[in-house]
Design an enzyme around this catalytic site. Structure first.
Site, mmCIF file in Angstrom:
data_model
loop_
_atom_site.group_PDB
_atom_site.id
_atom_site.type_symbol
_atom_site.label_atom_id
_atom_site.label_comp_id
_atom_site.label_asym_id
_atom_site.label_seq_id
_atom_site.Cartn_x
_atom_site.Cartn_y
_atom_site.Cartn_z
ATOM 1 C CE1 TYR A 17 -3.717 -2.399 0.113
ATOM 2 C CE2 TYR A 17 -2.670 -3.539 2.110
ATOM 3 C CZ TYR A 17 -3.849 -3.710 1.186
ATOM 4 O OH TYR A 17 -4.702 -4.406 0.828
ATOM 5 C CG ASP A 77 -28.058 -3.661 -1.262
ATOM 6 O OD1 ASP A 77 -28.564 -4.438 -2.607
ATOM 7 O OD2 ASP A 77 -29.091 -4.178 -0.538
ATOM 8 C CG HIS A 91 -9.779 -0.834 -5.191
ATOM 9 N ND1 HIS A 91 -10.143 -2.161 -3.604
ATOM 10 C CD2 HIS A 91 -10.527 -1.370 -5.924
ATOM 11 C CE1 HIS A 91 -11.359 -1.784 -4.261
ATOM 12 N NE2 HIS A 91 -11.629 -2.088 -4.998
HETATM 13 C C1 DQA Z 1 -7.656 -1.820 -1.127
HETATM 14 C C2 DQA Z 1 -7.853 -3.104 -1.063
HETATM 15 C C3 DQA Z 1 -8.576 -4.807 -0.319
HETATM 16 O O1 DQA Z 1 -8.678 -6.015 -0.683
HETATM 17 C C4 DQA Z 1 -7.907 -4.465 1.025
HETATM 18 O O2 DQA Z 1 -8.845 -5.381 1.236
HETATM 19 C C5 DQA Z 1 -7.942 -3.592 1.811
HETATM 20 C C6 DQA Z 1 -7.323 -1.845 0.824
HETATM 21 C C7 DQA Z 1 -6.783 -0.930 -1.856
HETATM 22 O O3 DQA Z 1 -7.409 0.302 -1.327
HETATM 23 O O4 DQA Z 1 -6.033 -1.878 -2.519
HETATM 24 O O5 DQA Z 1 -7.978 -2.750 2.582
HETATM 25 O O6 DQA Z 1 -9.447 -1.674 -0.797
#
Ligand code: DQA
Length: 153
Positions: A23, A87, A100
């Site tokens: 991340y 929803d 993401h």
């Molecule tokens: C996420 C990807 C998701 O699979 C994961 O559970 C996250 C972060 C991302 O920003 O890459 O918490 O949303």
């Protein structure tokens, strides 16, 4: 001036500390600053929030019905599990940009399915923190079209 709600789900408050190999080292406060800068350049306002609680996110999405013109959302792990979030987003009747940080499609198979994608206007993933800037631009661009086009695209 359009208002765009930027929502962050569970564990995103840990950004910068949590699995930096996946991340990155950018914190959520840094992301917030990047988004505010971009909003200034685009001429829109943002309402940037994070919660670890599904129900809180759902309440905020309900609030977006009257308070926001579009929603940008990183639902974190709820992406892959939450029919309730899907929803709520559907009921909001606003353009939704799902974002993401990581490229979820290069990761474990359980991350390949997103309930949120079923109701999102579009999805941005794999560009790290910069993805939020791209998502804001996408939401802003959708709002510059007619509301019906933005919603149905
Ligand atoms: C996420 C990807 C998701 O699979 C994961 O559970 C996250 C972060 C991302 O920003 O890459 O918490 O949303």
């Amino acid at each position: 001036m359009p208002n765009i709600m930027v929502l962050n789900g569970p564990n995103l408050n840990m950004l910068g500390l949590r699995q930096p190999d996946i991340y990155g080292r950018t914190t959520l406060a840094d992301v917030h600053a990047m988004v505010e800068n971009e909003a200034l350049a685009l001429g829109c306002s943002v309402d940037f929030r994070q919660s670890n609680h599904e129900g809180v996110l759902i309440d905020w999405i309900h609030e977006a019905r009257t308070r926001a013109d579009a929603i940008v959302i990183n639902p974190g792990g709820l992406t892959h599990t939450s029919v309730a979030l899907m929803d709520a987003l559907s009921a909001a009747e606003k353009p939704v940009v799902e974002i993401h940080l990581s490229n979820v499609h290069r990761r474990e198979p359980f991350r390949h399915h997103s309930y949120v994608s079923l109701v999102a206007t579009g999805v941005i993933c794999g560009f790290g923190a910069h993805g939020y800037v791209l998502a804001l631009r996408a939401a802003h661009d959708l709002l510059s079209r007619s509301p019906a086009v933005a919603r149905d695209q």
